[in-house]
Design a protein around this motif. Structure first.
Motif, PDB file in Angstrom:
ATOM      1  N   UNK A 132       2.421  -2.502 -10.168  1.00 28.95           N
ATOM      2  CA  UNK A 132       2.940  -1.971 -11.438  1.00 28.95           C
ATOM      3  C   UNK A 132       3.814  -0.739 -11.252  1.00 28.95           C
ATOM      4  N   UNK A 133       3.498   0.091 -10.259  1.00 27.65           N
ATOM      5  CA  UNK A 133       4.305   1.275  -9.996  1.00 27.65           C
ATOM      6  C   UNK A 133       5.655   0.889  -9.382  1.00 27.65           C
TER       7      UNK A 133
ATOM      8  N   UNK B 177       2.685 -11.469   7.124  1.00 27.17           N
ATOM      9  CA  UNK B 177       3.649 -10.483   6.640  1.00 27.17           C
ATOM     10  C   UNK B 177       2.923  -9.281   6.046  1.00 27.17           C
ATOM     11  N   UNK B 178       3.637  -8.173   5.988  1.00 24.75           N
ATOM     12  CA  UNK B 178       3.178  -7.011   5.240  1.00 24.75           C
ATOM     13  C   UNK B 178       3.689  -7.130   3.810  1.00 24.75           C
ATOM     14  N   UNK B 179       2.846  -6.770   2.849  1.00 25.61           N
ATOM     15  CA  UNK B 179       3.255  -6.783   1.455  1.00 25.61           C
ATOM     16  C   UNK B 179       2.540  -5.665   0.704  1.00 25.61           C
ATOM     17  N   UNK B 180       3.089  -5.304  -0.448  1.00 25.05           N
ATOM     18  CA  UNK B 180       2.469  -4.249  -1.252  1.00 25.05           C
ATOM     19  C   UNK B 180       1.127  -4.729  -1.787  1.00 25.05           C
TER      20      UNK B 180
ATOM     21  N   UNK C 260      -0.767   1.694   1.530  1.00 31.47           N
ATOM     22  CA  UNK C 260      -0.110   1.006   0.419  1.00 31.47           C
ATOM     23  C   UNK C 260       0.287  -0.424   0.708  1.00 31.47           C
ATOM     24  N   UNK C 261       0.409  -0.758   1.994  1.00 34.62           N
ATOM     25  CA  UNK C 261       0.738  -2.128   2.379  1.00 34.62           C
ATOM     26  C   UNK C 261      -0.478  -2.796   2.991  1.00 34.62           C
ATOM     27  N   UNK C 262      -0.485  -4.114   2.922  1.00 31.87           N
ATOM     28  CA  UNK C 262      -1.549  -4.883   3.565  1.00 31.87           C
ATOM     29  C   UNK C 262      -0.926  -6.006   4.379  1.00 31.87           C
ATOM     30  N   UNK C 263      -1.573  -6.359   5.467  1.00 28.51           N
ATOM     31  CA  UNK C 263      -1.118  -7.453   6.315  1.00 28.51           C
ATOM     32  C   UNK C 263      -1.886  -8.701   5.909  1.00 28.51           C
TER      33      UNK C 263
ATOM     34  N   UNK D 205       6.539 -11.085  -5.734  1.00 23.17           N
ATOM     35  CA  UNK D 205       6.152  -9.706  -5.545  1.00 23.17           C
ATOM     36  C   UNK D 205       7.377  -8.853  -5.258  1.00 23.17           C
ATOM     37  N   UNK D 206       7.354  -7.566  -5.627  1.00 22.64           N
ATOM     38  CA  UNK D 206       8.541  -6.710  -5.528  1.00 22.64           C
ATOM     39  C   UNK D 206       9.191  -6.695  -4.164  1.00 22.64           C
ATOM     40  N   UNK D 207       8.413  -6.834  -3.107  1.00 20.34           N
ATOM     41  CA  UNK D 207       8.997  -6.709  -1.783  1.00 20.34           C
ATOM     42  C   UNK D 207       9.519  -8.023  -1.231  1.00 20.34           C
TER      43      UNK D 207
END
Length: 212
Positions: A74-75, A65-68, A54-57, A199-201
């Motif tokens: 959308x979820x 960074x890691x992010x969604x 679910x995360x990508x570097x 982004x949400x994170x």
């Protein structure tokens, strides 16, 4: 230290970091024992290891960074269903001009837009951390020269300005920036606002909408 341990340390540091980590900061984890080339190799291995998760570097302007992943956002947004403030067209057009024509003065921006730019627009973009003064033009009055920041690139998920869509592919700079709303290769949209929603994170503050 073996490769697996070094990779695990990097992974932990990146997941726990509040901001993107530069290669210099990551090298400090190992007290300089690992070269930048070795760090890049380990980062590439981490990227592959997270391919189906679910995360990508990602590598951004200010670091890694890691992010969604875009398809999962959308979820995540369902956890915070309130709609973020929208940016006025004037704000978006001004930002697009700076992004594509930098460095530019306020006079340059007004000439391109054909209207006077409210000082509140410039202040809003500066407060958001997307633009900054990088110098002064050597002419009468020495007007300030504005350019985008690393924060601007980080918020759009870009490593450099070279990743911006080419202007010839769209009708206007604002439309070109709007193409960054999900993948950079997405078709240009009519408005820039979706591209500028953090982004949400990220947990970054958002300014109120300008009425100018």
């Amino acid at each position: 230290m073996n490769t697996a341990d070094a990779r695990r340390i990097l992974e932990t540091a990146l997941i726990c970091a509040q901001e993107p980590l530069s290669l210099r900061e990551m090298a400090a984890l190992f007290e300089g024992a690992l070269s930048y080339d070795t760090l890049r190799r380990l980062l590439a291995e981490l990227q592959r290891a997270w391919d189906n998760r679910g995360l990508e570097l990602v590598c951004l302007a200010s670091g890694w960074r890691f992010q969604s992943r875009p398809e999962l956002r959308p979820f995540l947004e369902r956890l915070h269903p309130e709609k973020p403030p929208k940016y006025s067209r004037a704000v978006l057009e001004t930002l697009a001009i700076i992004a594509y024509r930098q460095p530019v003065t306020r006079g340059d921006m007004e000439e391109i837009r054909g209207v006077t730019i409210n000082s509140a627009i410039i202040k809003q973009l500066e407060d958001r951390g997307w633009i900054e003064v990088i110098g002064y033009r050597e002419t009468v009055g020495r007007p300030a020269l504005f350019a985008t920041t690393r924060t601007f690139l980080d918020d759009l998920g870009l490593a450099s300005l070279d990743a911006l869509p080419p202007l010839e592919a769209v009708q206007a700079p604002a439309d070109a920036l709007a193409a960054l709303s999900e993948p950079v290769a997405a078709e240009a949209a009519a408005a820039l606002a979706p591209a500028l929603t953090p982004m949400p994170n990220e947990g970054l503050p958002r300014p109120a909408e300008s009425e100018s």
